[in-house]
Motif scaffolding. Structure first.
Motif, PDB file in Angstrom:
ATOM      1  N   GLY A 239       0.505   3.710  14.042  1.00  0.00           N
ATOM      2  CA  GLY A 239       0.917   3.381  12.683  1.00  0.00           C
ATOM      3  C   GLY A 239       1.912   2.245  12.557  1.00  0.00           C
ATOM      4  N   SER A 240       2.413   1.715  13.687  1.00  0.00           N
ATOM      5  CA  SER A 240       3.394   0.617  13.589  1.00  0.00           C
ATOM      6  C   SER A 240       2.798  -0.602  12.901  1.00  0.00           C
ATOM      7  CB  SER A 240       3.899   0.240  14.985  1.00  0.00           C
ATOM      8  OG  SER A 240       4.679   1.270  15.534  1.00  0.00           O
ATOM      9  N   GLY A 241       1.554  -0.929  13.246  1.00  0.00           N
ATOM     10  CA  GLY A 241       0.898  -2.068  12.617  1.00  0.00           C
ATOM     11  C   GLY A 241       0.651  -1.855  11.131  1.00  0.00           C
ATOM     12  N   ASP A 242       0.413  -0.616  10.735  1.00  0.00           N
ATOM     13  CA  ASP A 242       0.185  -0.303   9.325  1.00  0.00           C
ATOM     14  C   ASP A 242       1.477  -0.449   8.522  1.00  0.00           C
ATOM     15  OD1 ASP A 242      -2.413   0.366  10.126  1.00  0.00           O
ATOM     16  OD2 ASP A 242      -1.831   2.443  10.503  1.00  0.00           O
ATOM     17  N   ALA A 243       2.582   0.036   9.103  1.00  0.00           N
ATOM     18  CA  ALA A 243       3.885  -0.134   8.445  1.00  0.00           C
ATOM     19  C   ALA A 243       4.247  -1.612   8.368  1.00  0.00           C
ATOM     20  CB  ALA A 243       4.956   0.642   9.205  1.00  0.00           C
ATOM     21  N   PHE A 244       3.947  -2.348   9.439  1.00  0.00           N
ATOM     22  CA  PHE A 244       4.177  -3.797   9.458  1.00  0.00           C
ATOM     23  C   PHE A 244       3.428  -4.460   8.304  1.00  0.00           C
ATOM     24  CE2 PHE A 244       2.740  -8.032  10.394  1.00  0.00           C
ATOM     25  CZ  PHE A 244       3.818  -8.674  10.986  1.00  0.00           C
ATOM     26  N   LEU A 245       2.133  -4.146   8.162  1.00  0.00           N
ATOM     27  CA  LEU A 245       1.327  -4.793   7.131  1.00  0.00           C
ATOM     28  C   LEU A 245       1.825  -4.450   5.731  1.00  0.00           C
ATOM     29  CD1 LEU A 245      -1.063  -6.464   6.193  1.00  0.00           C
ATOM     30  CD2 LEU A 245      -2.530  -4.442   6.474  1.00  0.00           C
ATOM     31  N   ALA A 246       2.136  -3.183   5.498  1.00  0.00           N
ATOM     32  CA  ALA A 246       2.619  -2.780   4.175  1.00  0.00           C
ATOM     33  C   ALA A 246       3.935  -3.473   3.834  1.00  0.00           C
ATOM     34  CB  ALA A 246       2.781  -1.261   4.118  1.00  0.00           C
ATOM     35  N   THR A 247       4.819  -3.570   4.813  1.00  0.00           N
ATOM     36  CA  THR A 247       6.109  -4.229   4.586  1.00  0.00           C
ATOM     37  C   THR A 247       5.929  -5.725   4.376  1.00  0.00           C
ATOM     38  OG1 THR A 247       7.166  -2.567   5.987  1.00  0.00           O
ATOM     39  CG2 THR A 247       8.424  -4.564   5.531  1.00  0.00           C
ATOM     40  N   PHE A 248       5.077  -6.340   5.194  1.00  0.00           N
ATOM     41  CA  PHE A 248       4.784  -7.771   5.034  1.00  0.00           C
ATOM     42  C   PHE A 248       4.232  -8.029   3.640  1.00  0.00           C
ATOM     43  CE2 PHE A 248       2.620 -11.742   5.259  1.00  0.00           C
ATOM     44  CZ  PHE A 248       3.242 -12.482   6.265  1.00  0.00           C
ATOM     45  N   LEU A 249       3.275  -7.220   3.225  1.00  0.00           N
ATOM     46  CA  LEU A 249       2.645  -7.419   1.921  1.00  0.00           C
ATOM     47  C   LEU A 249       3.645  -7.227   0.788  1.00  0.00           C
ATOM     48  CD1 LEU A 249       0.109  -7.962   0.294  1.00  0.00           C
ATOM     49  CD2 LEU A 249      -0.480  -5.537   0.492  1.00  0.00           C
ATOM     50  N   THR A 250       4.521  -6.242   0.926  1.00  0.00           N
ATOM     51  CA  THR A 250       5.550  -6.000  -0.095  1.00  0.00           C
ATOM     52  C   THR A 250       6.379  -7.254  -0.329  1.00  0.00           C
ATOM     53  OG1 THR A 250       5.694  -3.641   0.414  1.00  0.00           O
ATOM     54  CG2 THR A 250       7.616  -4.652  -0.647  1.00  0.00           C
ATOM     55  N   ASN A 251       6.845  -7.866   0.757  1.00  0.00           N
ATOM     56  CA  ASN A 251       7.685  -9.060   0.643  1.00  0.00           C
ATOM     57  C   ASN A 251       6.872 -10.293   0.248  1.00  0.00           C
ATOM     58  OD1 ASN A 251      10.673  -8.506   1.867  1.00  0.00           O
ATOM     59  ND2 ASN A 251       9.166  -7.135   2.764  1.00  0.00           N
ATOM     60  N   TYR A 252       5.650 -10.375   0.729  1.00  0.00           N
ATOM     61  CA  TYR A 252       4.772 -11.503   0.397  1.00  0.00           C
ATOM     62  C   TYR A 252       4.477 -11.527  -1.103  1.00  0.00           C
ATOM     63  CZ  TYR A 252       0.616 -14.523   0.562  1.00  0.00           C
ATOM     64  OH  TYR A 252      -0.307 -15.527   0.358  1.00  0.00           O
ATOM     65  N   LEU A 253       4.187 -10.361  -1.671  1.00  0.00           N
ATOM     66  CA  LEU A 253       3.885 -10.288  -3.095  1.00  0.00           C
ATOM     67  C   LEU A 253       5.112 -10.568  -3.955  1.00  0.00           C
ATOM     68  CD1 LEU A 253       1.478  -7.211  -3.168  1.00  0.00           C
ATOM     69  CD2 LEU A 253       0.868  -9.629  -3.403  1.00  0.00           C
TER      70      LEU A 253
END
Length: 303
Positions: A239-253
Motif C-alpha cells: 500500500g505504500s505506492g497507493d498512499a504515495f499516489l493519493a498524496t501526490f494527486l492531492t497536492n497536484y490537484l
C-alpha cells in the motif's frame, strides 16, 4: 475539495501470515484520498459472500462511497496471498477468476465516469475480458485519466499495457516497471531519458516513477524532478505506492509545486512502509519529516 474522483478496479483481501487485510490498489487509493478530504468513488465488484460483505462494511467505516460496488452471485470476492518474507519487496499470488474480474458495464457507471474530474485505473483489472471491456468502454469518457501501471505477473501483456498507456494523461509506475516497459520498447539510458521517452511516446502530461527506498521522480513539460526519499525501518511495503499516489494527486490537484508534491508523496509513502497493511489509520496533517524520524528512531531502539 470539489473534484469528482473515480477509482476503477480490484477490491480484495490481502492474506498475510498475520491474517487478512483489505486491499486492492484502487480501493487503497480511494481510502487515502478520503483521508485527504476528497469524496472518491470505487467502481468494482465483490461476491455475495461474507468476504464481500466485510469489504463493504470496511469501506463504509472508512467513509468511502460503496454505491458503485457491484455484487455478483457467480464469483467469490477477490483474495491475494501476499508473501512478505522480503519486507522491501512483497510478492503476490492473485487468485482468479474472482468477482472483480467481472465488472459489468452499466449506463449509470458510464454517466458517473463521464462527469468525473479524475479517473484512476490500473493494469490488473484488465486481465479478464469482462472487466477489460468495461474499462475500455469507459476510458474515453473522463477528463483526466491516471494510469497506475501496477504490473503483476502473469496478469498482463505488452499489447494491453501499451493500450492502457495510450489512454492516459498521467502515468505512475515503479522503477522496475519503467525498466520492463522500456526494455519492451528498446529504450536505453538513465531514468530521466526513459521517462522522457515514455512521456513523448504516449503524449503524457506527467510521468511519475517511484523508486522504493530511493524516493521517486517526476517529469512534466517543465522538467525532471526527483526526491531521494526517507530512510525508515520497514514493516511492509503493501500500500505504500497507493498512499504515495493519493498524496501526490492531492497536492497536484491543489496546484502545488511539483518538487513539494513529490516530497510530500514520498513522506507519506515512507510512513506507510513503517506500518502493517495498506490502510493504517493516520491523519495526513500529522505526518511530518520530524514525526517520521522520531517514530523511526523509536522503532529501531525497541527492535
Amino acid at each position: 475539495m470539489q473534484q469528482k474522483i473515480v477509482c476503477f478496479g480490484e477490491t480484495l483481501w490481502d492474506v498475510l501470515p498475520s491474517g487478512k487485510q483489505p486491499g486492492g490498489a484502487p480501493m487503497n487509493v480511494a481510502i487515502h484520498l478520503r483521508r485527504n478530504g476528497f469524496d472518491p468513488v470505487v467502481v468494482s465488484r465483490v461476491g455475495d459472500d461474507d468476504l464481500g460483505k466485510e469489504l463493504i462494511s470496511f469501506l463504509k467505516k472508512q467513509q468511502v462511497n460503496t454505491e458503485w460496488l457491484q455484487t455478483g452471485q457467480t464469483h467469490l470476492t477477490g483474495v491475494v496471498k501476499a508473501n512478505i518474507s522480503d519486507r522491501n519487496e512483497v510478492t503476490y499470488k492473485i487468485v482468479e477468476p474472482v468477482a472483480w474480474d467481472y465488472i459489468q458495464y452499466e449506463d449509470r457507471i458510464a454517466d458517473l465516469i463521464s462527469q468525473s474530474d479524475v479517473f484512476i485505473y490500473g493494469s490488473l483489472v484488465a486481465r479478464n475480458i469482462t472487466s477489460q471491456e468495461t474499462l475500455f468502454q469507459c476510458l474515453p469518457l473522463p477528463k483526466l485519466k491516471i494510469f497506475d501501471v501496477n504490473l503483476r505477473p502473469p496478469h498482463y501483456t505488452l499489447e494491453r499495457v501499451m493500450t492502457l498507456l495510450g489512454f492516459a494523461n498521467i502515468v505512475k509506475m515503479n522503477h522496475q516497471e519503467l525498466a520492463e516497459i522500456c526494455e519492451w520498447l528498446g529504450v536505453e539510458g538513465n531514468i530521466a531519458t526513459q521517462m522522457q521517452f515514455i512521456k513523448d511516446r504516449f503524449s503524457l502530461d506527467l510521468v511519475i516513477v517511484t523508486r522504493g527506498e530511493n524516493g521517486a521522480a517526476a517529469l512534466n513539460d517543465t522538467g525532471f524532478f526527483e526526491h531521494e526519499g526517507f530512510r525508515v525501518e520497514v514493516e511492509d511495503t503493501i500500500g505504500s505506492g497507493d498512499a504515495f499516489l493519493a498524496t501526490f494527486l492531492t497536492n497536484y490537484l491543489q496546484q502545488k509545486p511539483l518538487e513539494q508534491t513529490l516530497e510530500r508523496a514520498c513522506l507519506v509513502g515512507a510512513f506507510l512502509a513503517t506500518h502493517r497493511g495498506a490502510t493504517p489509520a493516520y491523519k495526513p496533517h500529522e505526518i511530518t519529516s520530524e514525526s517520521l524520524n522520531s517514530s523511526n528512531e523509536n522503532r529501531i531502539l525497541h527492535s
